[in-house]
Design a protein around this motif. Sequence first.
Motif, PDB file in Angstrom:
ATOM      1  N   ILE A   1       0.855  -1.185   0.000  1.00 49.03           N
ATOM      2  CA  ILE A   1       0.000   0.000   0.000  1.00 49.03           C
ATOM      3  C   ILE A   1       0.894   1.239   0.000  1.00 49.03           C
ATOM      4  O   ILE A   1       2.101   1.149   0.238  1.00 49.03           O
ATOM      5  N   GLY A   2       0.280   2.383  -0.243  1.00 50.01           N
ATOM      6  CA  GLY A   2       1.047   3.622  -0.233  1.00 50.01           C
ATOM      7  C   GLY A   2       0.336   4.687  -1.040  1.00 50.01           C
ATOM      8  O   GLY A   2      -0.518   4.380  -1.871  1.00 50.01           O
ATOM      9  N   ARG A   3       0.749   5.938  -0.822  1.00 51.46           N
ATOM     10  CA  ARG A   3       0.032   7.053  -1.440  1.00 51.46           C
ATOM     11  C   ARG A   3       0.247   7.076  -2.950  1.00 51.46           C
ATOM     12  O   ARG A   3       1.257   6.558  -3.454  1.00 51.46           O
ATOM     13  N   SER A   4      -0.688   7.702  -3.655  1.00 53.71           N
ATOM     14  CA  SER A   4      -0.571   7.860  -5.101  1.00 53.71           C
ATOM     15  C   SER A   4       0.696   8.629  -5.437  1.00 53.71           C
ATOM     16  O   SER A   4       1.000   9.649  -4.807  1.00 53.71           O
ATOM     17  N   GLY A   5       1.435   8.145  -6.409  1.00 52.61           N
ATOM     18  CA  GLY A   5       2.687   8.802  -6.801  1.00 52.61           C
ATOM     19  C   GLY A   5       3.864   8.411  -5.928  1.00 52.61           C
ATOM     20  O   GLY A   5       4.965   8.931  -6.087  1.00 52.61           O
ATOM     21  N   GLY A   6       3.665   7.487  -4.995  1.00 52.02           N
ATOM     22  CA  GLY A   6       4.718   7.114  -4.058  1.00 52.02           C
ATOM     23  C   GLY A   6       5.768   6.174  -4.631  1.00 52.02           C
ATOM     24  O   GLY A   6       6.831   6.004  -4.042  1.00 52.02           O
ATOM     25  N   GLY A   7       5.458   5.521  -5.753  1.00 60.11           N
ATOM     26  CA  GLY A   7       6.458   4.651  -6.383  1.00 60.11           C
ATOM     27  C   GLY A   7       6.093   3.175  -6.424  1.00 60.11           C
ATOM     28  O   GLY A   7       6.941   2.335  -6.723  1.00 60.11           O
ATOM     29  N   LYS A   8       4.824   2.834  -6.166  1.00 60.40           N
ATOM     30  CA  LYS A   8       4.428   1.414  -6.146  1.00 60.40           C
ATOM     31  C   LYS A   8       4.567   0.780  -7.526  1.00 60.40           C
ATOM     32  O   LYS A   8       5.161  -0.291  -7.672  1.00 60.40           O
ATOM     33  N   THR A   9       4.014   1.444  -8.544  1.00 57.26           N
ATOM     34  CA  THR A   9       4.123   0.895  -9.901  1.00 57.26           C
ATOM     35  C   THR A   9       5.579   0.864 -10.348  1.00 57.26           C
ATOM     36  O   THR A   9       6.018  -0.097 -10.987  1.00 57.26           O
ATOM     37  N   THR A  10       6.333   1.888  -9.967  1.00 57.42           N
ATOM     38  CA  THR A  10       7.764   1.911 -10.308  1.00 57.42           C
ATOM     39  C   THR A  10       8.466   0.689  -9.725  1.00 57.42           C
ATOM     40  O   THR A  10       9.280   0.043 -10.400  1.00 57.42           O
ATOM     41  N   LEU A  11       8.152   0.350  -8.466  1.00 61.75           N
ATOM     42  CA  LEU A  11       8.767  -0.827  -7.834  1.00 61.75           C
ATOM     43  C   LEU A  11       8.377  -2.106  -8.578  1.00 61.75           C
ATOM     44  O   LEU A  11       9.221  -2.964  -8.851  1.00 61.75           O
ATOM     45  N   LEU A  12       7.095  -2.239  -8.930  1.00 58.90           N
ATOM     46  CA  LEU A  12       6.661  -3.422  -9.673  1.00 58.90           C
ATOM     47  C   LEU A  12       7.350  -3.507 -11.038  1.00 58.90           C
ATOM     48  O   LEU A  12       7.764  -4.590 -11.467  1.00 58.90           O
TER      49      LEU A  12
ATOM     50  N   HIS B   1      -5.323   0.170  -3.028  1.00 60.88           N
ATOM     51  CA  HIS B   1      -5.690   1.331  -2.220  1.00 60.88           C
ATOM     52  C   HIS B   1      -6.862   0.989  -1.300  1.00 60.88           C
ATOM     53  O   HIS B   1      -7.314   1.835  -0.541  1.00 60.88           O
ATOM     54  N   THR B   2      -7.363  -0.253  -1.422  1.00 59.65           N
ATOM     55  CA  THR B   2      -8.584  -0.636  -0.717  1.00 59.65           C
ATOM     56  C   THR B   2      -8.228  -1.368   0.573  1.00 59.65           C
ATOM     57  O   THR B   2      -7.678  -2.472   0.532  1.00 59.65           O
ATOM     58  N   MET B   3      -8.544  -0.762   1.727  1.00 56.83           N
ATOM     59  CA  MET B   3      -8.138  -1.377   2.989  1.00 56.83           C
ATOM     60  C   MET B   3      -8.863  -2.691   3.242  1.00 56.83           C
ATOM     61  O   MET B   3      -8.314  -3.603   3.858  1.00 56.83           O
ATOM     62  N   ASP B   4     -10.108  -2.830   2.727  1.00 59.72           N
ATOM     63  CA  ASP B   4     -10.824  -4.105   2.855  1.00 59.72           C
ATOM     64  C   ASP B   4     -10.018  -5.237   2.240  1.00 59.72           C
ATOM     65  O   ASP B   4     -10.046  -6.374   2.722  1.00 59.72           O
ATOM     66  N   VAL B   5      -9.351  -4.930   1.151  1.00 55.04           N
ATOM     67  CA  VAL B   5      -8.522  -5.937   0.469  1.00 55.04           C
ATOM     68  C   VAL B   5      -7.238  -6.164   1.264  1.00 55.04           C
ATOM     69  O   VAL B   5      -6.870  -7.298   1.575  1.00 55.04           O
ATOM     70  N   ALA B   6      -6.572  -5.076   1.622  1.00 53.43           N
ATOM     71  CA  ALA B   6      -5.287  -5.195   2.327  1.00 53.43           C
ATOM     72  C   ALA B   6      -5.427  -5.981   3.630  1.00 53.43           C
ATOM     73  O   ALA B   6      -4.576  -6.811   3.962  1.00 53.43           O
ATOM     74  N   ASP B   7      -6.550  -5.754   4.340  1.00 58.95           N
ATOM     75  CA  ASP B   7      -6.749  -6.390   5.638  1.00 58.95           C
ATOM     76  C   ASP B   7      -6.817  -7.919   5.564  1.00 58.95           C
ATOM     77  O   ASP B   7      -6.680  -8.601   6.575  1.00 58.95           O
ATOM     78  N   GLN B   8      -7.062  -8.454   4.378  1.00 58.37           N
ATOM     79  CA  GLN B   8      -7.179  -9.906   4.245  1.00 58.37           C
ATOM     80  C   GLN B   8      -5.820 -10.596   4.189  1.00 58.37           C
ATOM     81  O   GLN B   8      -5.733 -11.819   4.289  1.00 58.37           O
ATOM     82  N   PHE B   9      -4.764  -9.802   4.029  1.00 57.39           N
ATOM     83  CA  PHE B   9      -3.437 -10.404   3.870  1.00 57.39           C
ATOM     84  C   PHE B   9      -2.697 -10.440   5.200  1.00 57.39           C
ATOM     85  O   PHE B   9      -2.801  -9.514   6.006  1.00 57.39           O
ATOM     86  N   ASP B  10      -1.931 -11.518   5.404  1.00 58.69           N
ATOM     87  CA  ASP B  10      -1.108 -11.616   6.612  1.00 58.69           C
ATOM     88  C   ASP B  10       0.006 -10.578   6.580  1.00 58.69           C
ATOM     89  O   ASP B  10       0.450 -10.096   7.614  1.00 58.69           O
ATOM     90  N   ARG B  11       0.473 -10.283   5.375  1.00 63.72           N
ATOM     91  CA  ARG B  11       1.610  -9.361   5.263  1.00 63.72           C
ATOM     92  C   ARG B  11       1.190  -8.119   4.492  1.00 63.72           C
ATOM     93  O   ARG B  11       0.836  -8.199   3.313  1.00 63.72           O
ATOM     94  N   VAL B  12       1.228  -6.962   5.168  1.00 62.48           N
ATOM     95  CA  VAL B  12       0.887  -5.693   4.540  1.00 62.48           C
ATOM     96  C   VAL B  12       2.103  -4.778   4.666  1.00 62.48           C
ATOM     97  O   VAL B  12       2.552  -4.482   5.771  1.00 62.48           O
ATOM     98  N   GLU B  13       2.651  -4.358   3.539  1.00 67.76           N
ATOM     99  CA  GLU B  13       3.807  -3.470   3.553  1.00 67.76           C
ATOM    100  C   GLU B  13       3.382  -2.094   3.059  1.00 67.76           C
ATOM    101  O   GLU B  13       2.770  -1.972   1.996  1.00 67.76           O
ATOM    102  N   ASN B  14       3.702  -1.073   3.841  1.00 65.59           N
ATOM    103  CA  ASN B  14       3.476   0.294   3.395  1.00 65.59           C
ATOM    104  C   ASN B  14       4.775   0.780   2.748  1.00 65.59           C
ATOM    105  O   ASN B  14       5.827   0.762   3.371  1.00 65.59           O
ATOM    106  N   LEU B  15       4.666   1.198   1.481  1.00 69.10           N
ATOM    107  CA  LEU B  15       5.883   1.601   0.764  1.00 69.10           C
ATOM    108  C   LEU B  15       6.653   2.674   1.534  1.00 69.10           C
ATOM    109  O   LEU B  15       7.888   2.689   1.529  1.00 69.10           O
ATOM    110  N   ALA B  16       5.930   3.549   2.232  1.00 71.57           N
ATOM    111  CA  ALA B  16       6.595   4.617   2.990  1.00 71.57           C
ATOM    112  C   ALA B  16       7.554   4.043   4.035  1.00 71.57           C
ATOM    113  O   ALA B  16       8.549   4.679   4.382  1.00 71.57           O
TER     114      ALA B  16
END
Length: 233
Positions: free
Chosen positions: A43-54, A204-219
């Motif tokens: 997860i992380g804010r728009s423009g933070g670099g998530k797509t760049t990392l992928l 960006h959807t916390m309902d989705v993120a909450d289902q995972f054991d591992r949640v990493e915030n790019l920040a």
Amino acid sequence: MSTPALLNIRAVKKSFAQPGGGRLPVLDVPQFDIAAGEQAVLIGRSGGGKTTLLHLIAGLTTPDEGSIRVGDIELTELSEAGRDRYRASMLGYVFQTFNLLSGFTALENVRLGMSFASGRHDLARAHELLDRVGLADRADYRPSQLSVGQQQRVAIARALSSKPRLLLADEPTANVDPASQQQVIDLIRETCRDEQIGLLLVTHTMDVADQFDRVENLADINLAFKAAAGATH
Ligand SMILES: Nc1ncnc2c1ncn2[C@@H]1O[C@H](COP(=O)(O)OP(=O)(O)OP(=O)(O)O)[C@@H](O)[C@H]1O
Ligand SMILES: [Mg+2]
């Protein structure tokens, strides 16, 4: 016995030339790992670099410095052709913008994912995947004849078609309704679990993120973000 590593990122930096001159540091990631078969959400804010990392993990772009290993492969040592082969043999990618081929039907788009990988054309698997994303009756439709959410589901079927070792999914539920959203997430997670595919999913959807054991915030893993935040104070 510990689980073998699937992805190891070490001291990776990535900056972009800015339109007005100079360079914008986007990523400075000392360490980020994914174990074989592990499922993580980013997860992380728009423009933070998530797509760049992928894109870096997919070998679609190269880092300014640092090391990216997937299995036994050091991506930074590969030629462009080598990176193409790496993507075809090991990687599934659900693009934020789908990237379906407009001249081909849904079924053909799914089968193209396989042919890039291995030359195989597993028609039964392509039909099965379309069925699993709820599009069995749209196999012969072209992307322009599909809704945006349907196109997204075709892109997911295509990314899974080659049985990759690692699936990168960039907001794969951004364009589907809440009910279909859960189906899409279940489909991705079950297929990855059944076929021992490691998963890194951006949402960006916390309902989705909450289902995972591992949640990493790019920040938290990206020092470039901290440097930029510090500079504004
Ligand atoms: N090719 C490029 N040239 C210059 N700057 C770029 C380029 N690609 C990305 N950037 C910049 O890098 C930053 C990170 O972009 P990125 O697409 O990785 O963000 P993101 O976290 O995926 O955002 P979103 O959640 O909106 O998809 C942005 O500030 C963007 O302007
Ligand atoms: Mg993005």
